[in-house]
Design an enzyme around this catalytic site. Structure first.
Site, PDB file in Angstrom:
ATOM      1  N   HIS A 222       0.821  -1.216   0.000  1.00 38.58           N
ATOM      2  CA  HIS A 222       0.000   0.000   0.000  1.00 38.58           C
ATOM      3  C   HIS A 222       0.852   1.261   0.000  1.00 38.58           C
ATOM      4  O   HIS A 222       0.314   2.368  -0.081  1.00 38.58           O
ATOM      5  CB  HIS A 222      -0.963  -0.004   1.197  1.00 38.58           C
ATOM      6  CG  HIS A 222      -0.314   0.145   2.533  1.00 38.58           C
ATOM      7  ND1 HIS A 222      -0.006  -0.930   3.341  1.00 38.58           N
ATOM      8  CD2 HIS A 222       0.093   1.239   3.219  1.00 38.58           C
ATOM      9  CE1 HIS A 222       0.551  -0.495   4.465  1.00 38.58           C
ATOM     10  NE2 HIS A 222       0.624   0.818   4.414  1.00 38.58           N
ATOM     11  N   ASP A 250      -0.427  -7.445   0.619  1.00 38.62           N
ATOM     12  CA  ASP A 250       0.145  -6.147   0.981  1.00 38.62           C
ATOM     13  C   ASP A 250       1.662  -6.252   0.983  1.00 38.62           C
ATOM     14  O   ASP A 250       2.304  -6.269   2.027  1.00 38.62           O
ATOM     15  CB  ASP A 250      -0.362  -5.671   2.346  1.00 38.62           C
ATOM     16  CG  ASP A 250      -0.051  -4.187   2.582  1.00 38.62           C
ATOM     17  OD1 ASP A 250       0.471  -3.537   1.659  1.00 38.62           O
ATOM     18  OD2 ASP A 250      -0.343  -3.698   3.678  1.00 38.62           O
ATOM     19  N   GLY A 330       3.464   5.626   9.303  1.00 40.34           N
ATOM     20  CA  GLY A 330       4.851   5.737   8.885  1.00 40.34           C
ATOM     21  C   GLY A 330       5.633   4.464   9.108  1.00 40.34           C
ATOM     22  O   GLY A 330       6.692   4.255   8.521  1.00 40.34           O
ATOM     23  N   SER A 332       4.546   1.512   8.281  1.00 40.05           N
ATOM     24  CA  SER A 332       4.191   0.550   7.237  1.00 40.05           C
ATOM     25  C   SER A 332       5.417   0.098   6.458  1.00 40.05           C
ATOM     26  O   SER A 332       6.270   0.899   6.080  1.00 40.05           O
ATOM     27  CB  SER A 332       3.197   1.180   6.257  1.00 40.05           C
ATOM     28  OG  SER A 332       1.897   1.127   6.752  1.00 40.05           O
ATOM     29  N   SER A 347       2.044  -4.228   7.850  1.00 41.48           N
ATOM     30  CA  SER A 347       0.933  -3.853   6.977  1.00 41.48           C
ATOM     31  C   SER A 347       0.056  -2.799   7.638  1.00 41.48           C
ATOM     32  O   SER A 347      -0.025  -1.670   7.170  1.00 41.48           O
ATOM     33  CB  SER A 347       0.099  -5.082   6.622  1.00 41.48           C
ATOM     34  OG  SER A 347      -1.062  -4.713   5.908  1.00 41.48           O
TER      35      SER A 347
END
Length: 378
Positions: A222, A250, A330, A332, A347
């Protein structure tokens, strides 16, 4: 050490380049010992799991043995296999089986057993039928829970009496054994708008780097689309997203060039020691796990569930691992690691690192297999 001297270095974890010396960049062996975990990771486990240093070391040793035993114990269980998890109390792998004969075979491998009604194959088939349903926003996620010997469906507490949620649960119960649990908030991804720090950027999105692979690094899908340019903390180009999938999955991977390179290290952000990555053996349910991210840095918790379907607002993501580790926007894409074994990339989740929460990661081996990548290990 000046920033410009680090712009050519990519490190896993969120890979904030601050705090890593030139010597450690050139020689990862200077950043961690041969022990299963660095002093910093042990310190994070002590803080987040309430363990002493001795207990943390003992748990990592027990978890390593349980991880190595999983395959043998599963083969011993045969068709009777109902799932497995690490029991922190006994320090052993526990395997669910549906008959006494299989239980004896499994115990001979050194694992504990528990008799259950449903096999893992039956539960996986029931979950697959739930995956085919369209979930309303009030349903957070669902997974096979070997300890409960059922499919656990997590419902956002304020939405538990919603008509669409009730209708979904009624259909889910028709597929097989279902246990309903409540969660405080709906899941969300942990990307963030551009802010300062040690991130990587795609457009105005900030994320964290996950793990080094030969030729690049892996992160969350993402965080950007295939073909997008990726920039480092200093704004210089790192490479481009070579492959990306979200939702449904993801994960993404980025090639590395323009003077940047990779090393098999999860960065400690100057508050804990850097951690070498030596492989990607998958830790069992119940094992300890730690996460590094560009916003909240180091935090630890436990593996809560595997193969969970997470119902984000953008769509469902499958085959996720749920943990009790907190995360924030942030983080991720950042690295999840158990001992010295890579586990996955961050994720999303719910909550934060002030009040707590839960976070999911996309398993690293699935990403490597999907794109034909090789993990960079020490």
């Amino acid at each position: 050490m000046v920033r410009t001297g680090l712009s050519a270095l990519l490190i896993i974890g969120t890979w904030a380049t601050a705090g890593l010396t030139q010597a450690s960049a050139a020689d990862p062996s200077t950043t961690a010992s041969e022990a299963p975990a660095s002093a910093g990771l042990l310190a994070a486990m002590q803080k987040d799991l309430g363990l002493t240093k001795t207990q943390a070391e003992a748990r990592l040793t027990a978890e390593k043995s349980a991880t190595a035993l999983q395959s043998t114990a599963r083969k011993a269980a045969g068709a009777s296999f109902g799932g497995a998890w690490f029991d922190a109390g006994s320090g052993k792998l526990t395997v669910a089986v549906t008959d006494d004969e299989s239980a004896r075979s499994v115990r001979a491998t050194g694992a504990q057993t528990r008799l259950v009604t449903h096999t893992a194959r039956q539960l996986d088939a029931a979950k697959a039928r739930i995956d085919a349903l369209t979930a309303p926003r009030g349903v957070s996620s669902w997974h096979v829970d070997p300890q409960a010997n059922s499919i656990v469906v997590n419902v956002v507490a304020p939405e538990r009496d919603d008509n669409d949620v009730r209708a979904f649960l009624a259909k889910a119960r028709q597929t097989g054994p279902v246990t309903v649990r409540q969660t405080a908030q709906a899941p969300r991804t942990f990307a963030a708008g551009t802010v300062g720090g040690d991130p990587f950027y795609t457009g105005n999105v900030r994320c964290s780097i996950g793990f080094s692979v030969h030729g690049g690094f892996v992160t969350a899908g993402h965080c950007g689309r295939a073909g997008q340019e990726v920039r480092g903390w200093d704004g210089s180009g790192i490479g481009n997203i070579q492959g990306s999938s979200f939702p449904d999955n993801d994960y993404a991977w980025v090639n590395v060039g323009s003077g940047w390179w990779t090393v098999p290290v999860v960065l400690g952000w100057g508050t804990v020691s850097d951690q070498l990555v030596r492989g990607s053996n998958e830790a069992p349910i119940g094992a300890s796990i730690c996460r590094s991210g560009s916003t909240s840095h180091w935090h630890c918790g436990n593996v809560l569930a595997k193969n969970e379907t997470v119902n984000y607002s953008e769509g469902a993501v499958h085959q996720m691992t749920k943990t009790s580790v907190c995360a924030e926007p942030g983080d991720s894409g950042g690295s999840f690691i158990s001992g010295d074994q890579a586990q996955g990339v961050t994720s999303g989740g719910w909550g934060n690192c002030s009040g707590g929460g839960e976070t999911w990661h996309q398993p690293i081996n699935e990403i490597l297999n999907r794109y034909g990548l090789t993990l960079h290990t020490a």
